[in-house]
Design an enzyme around this catalytic site. Structure first.
Site, PDB file in Angstrom:
ATOM      1  CG  ASP A  11      -7.146   1.731   0.008  1.00  0.00           C
ATOM      2  OD1 ASP A  11      -7.755   1.922   1.072  1.00  0.00           O
ATOM      3  OD2 ASP A  11      -6.655   0.629  -0.299  1.00  0.00           O
ATOM      4  CE  LYS A  33      -8.982  -1.541   3.070  1.00  0.00           C
ATOM      5  NZ  LYS A  33      -8.162  -0.407   3.597  1.00  0.00           N
ATOM      6  CG  ASP A  59      -8.108  -1.545   7.700  1.00  0.00           C
ATOM      7  OD1 ASP A  59      -7.790  -1.995   8.821  1.00  0.00           O
ATOM      8  OD2 ASP A  59      -7.427  -1.710   6.677  1.00  0.00           O
ATOM      9  CG  LEU A  60      -9.810   3.994  11.349  1.00  0.00           C
ATOM     10  CD1 LEU A  60     -10.513   4.978  12.284  1.00  0.00           C
ATOM     11  CD2 LEU A  60      -9.209   4.728  10.160  1.00  0.00           C
ATOM     12  CE  LYS A  61      -4.017  -2.418   8.528  1.00  0.00           C
ATOM     13  NZ  LYS A  61      -4.853  -1.686   7.552  1.00  0.00           N
ATOM     14  CG  ASP A  64      -1.880   4.577  21.895  1.00  0.00           C
ATOM     15  OD1 ASP A  64      -1.291   4.549  23.011  1.00  0.00           O
ATOM     16  OD2 ASP A  64      -1.804   5.530  21.113  1.00  0.00           O
ATOM     17  N   PRO A  66      -4.131   0.329  26.342  1.00  0.00           N
ATOM     18  CG  PRO A  66      -4.135  -1.647  27.610  1.00  0.00           C
ATOM     19  CD  PRO A  66      -3.261  -0.488  27.229  1.00  0.00           C
ATOM     20  CG  ASN A  67      -7.914   4.865  29.185  1.00  0.00           C
ATOM     21  OD1 ASN A  67      -9.045   4.542  29.536  1.00  0.00           O
ATOM     22  ND2 ASN A  67      -7.521   6.129  29.095  1.00  0.00           N
ATOM     23  CB  THR A 121      -0.699  -8.679   3.078  1.00  0.00           C
ATOM     24  OG1 THR A 121      -1.193  -7.361   2.822  1.00  0.00           O
ATOM     25  CG2 THR A 121      -1.783  -9.508   3.736  1.00  0.00           C
ATOM     26  NE  ARG A 182      -2.831  -6.394  -5.852  1.00  0.00           N
ATOM     27  CZ  ARG A 182      -3.340  -5.811  -4.768  1.00  0.00           C
ATOM     28  NH1 ARG A 182      -4.426  -6.295  -4.216  1.00  0.00           N
ATOM     29  NH2 ARG A 182      -2.770  -4.746  -4.261  1.00  0.00           N
ATOM     30  N   GLY A 211      -8.665  -3.836  -3.560  1.00  0.00           N
ATOM     31  CA  GLY A 211      -8.673  -2.403  -3.813  1.00  0.00           C
ATOM     32  C   GLY A 211      -8.336  -2.070  -5.241  1.00  0.00           C
ATOM     33  NE  ARG A 212      -2.835  -0.969  -4.532  1.00  0.00           N
ATOM     34  CZ  ARG A 212      -1.669  -1.005  -3.901  1.00  0.00           C
ATOM     35  NH1 ARG A 212      -0.696  -0.187  -4.264  1.00  0.00           N
ATOM     36  NH2 ARG A 212      -1.466  -1.857  -2.915  1.00  0.00           N
TER      37      ARG A 212
END
Length: 234
Positions: A11, A33, A59-61, A64, A66-67, A121, A182, A211-212
């Site tokens: 990140d 990631k 990880d772009l989540k 929108d 469907p198309n 989360t 964690r 990550g961190r």
């Protein structure tokens, strides 16, 4: 039960930093990631450079109509990700469109897992109530998880606290990827529903995302190796 594997979250907005972490952690993590922070700052070509043969969790989540989601996933095919994320709250038709797009755009032997994000989360019951959802996080995760798997997702992104309820509802079939991990003694930062690596492994996570606690450690390699040892002993 298969061993729980470790994804490190790179990140950062900085290309040099991401490359340094990825190189430093080769052999110490199972996947990397890259998410919105890096992608929006550096673009898709930079993702290709950092991935460079590594197992990539992109990880772009996507969330929108469907198309639009289907076309977005098709556009990501040259990056050859191993895992992609969409939001389960986009609904059944959006998830089906994602499934169809991935099946059409990716070779069968390199088809990424479609992972549906359930409840972030960083959210708790009060945060859900604020957006008009009067269920507990666990109830909402299970509801969205059932919908997503029925609609064609390969797995789910959930907190460690929802692993057991999801396994009870859906069995071993879904791949469960668990952020908000964690190690003992680490700061929780902005995560609210957290567990240690060992707790998540014992609960049945297929992958954990850290990550961190790794990237901000004075010795990221040692931090990753300690987590891998904890997973092996779980």
């Amino acid at each position: 039960m298969a061993a729980t594997r470790l994804i490190v979250a790179l990140d950062t907005q900085d290309m040099t930093q991401a490359r340094q972490w990825a190189t430093q952690l080769d052999g110490h993590v199972d996947a990397i990631k890259l998410g919105m922070e890096f992608t929006y700052a550096q673009g898709l070509d930079a993702i290709r450079q950092i991935a460079d043969g590594r197992t990539l969790f992109l990880d772009l989540k996507l969330h929108d109509i469907p198309n639009t989601v289907a076309k977005g996933l098709t556009s990501l095919a040259p990056l050859q990700p191993a895992m992609l994320t969409i939001h389960a709250s986009g609904g059944r038709e959006m998830i089906r469109a994602a499934r169809e797009a991935v099946d059409a755009a990716y070779p069968a032997d390199r088809r990424p897992l479609i992972l549906a994000v359930t409840v972030l989360t960083s959210m708790d019951a009060a945060a859900l109530h604020d957006i008009g959802i009067d269920r507990t996080p666990q109830e909402q995760v299970v509801r969205l998880g059932q919908l997503a798997i029925e609609a064609g997702a390969d797995g789910l992104v959930c907190s460690a606290q929802e692993i057991a309820p999801l396994r009870n509802a859906l069995g071993r079939r879904p791949v469960l990827v668990v952020p908000g991990i964690r190690p003992a003694g680490s700061a929780s930062d902005d995560q609210k529903r957290i567990m240690t690596p060992a707790q998540a492994a014992r609960a049945g996570a297929d992958w954990i995302v850290v990550g961190r606690p790794i990237t901000r450690s004075p010795d990221p390699t040692a931090a990753a190796s300690a987590i891998q040892a904890e997973l092996a002993d779980a």
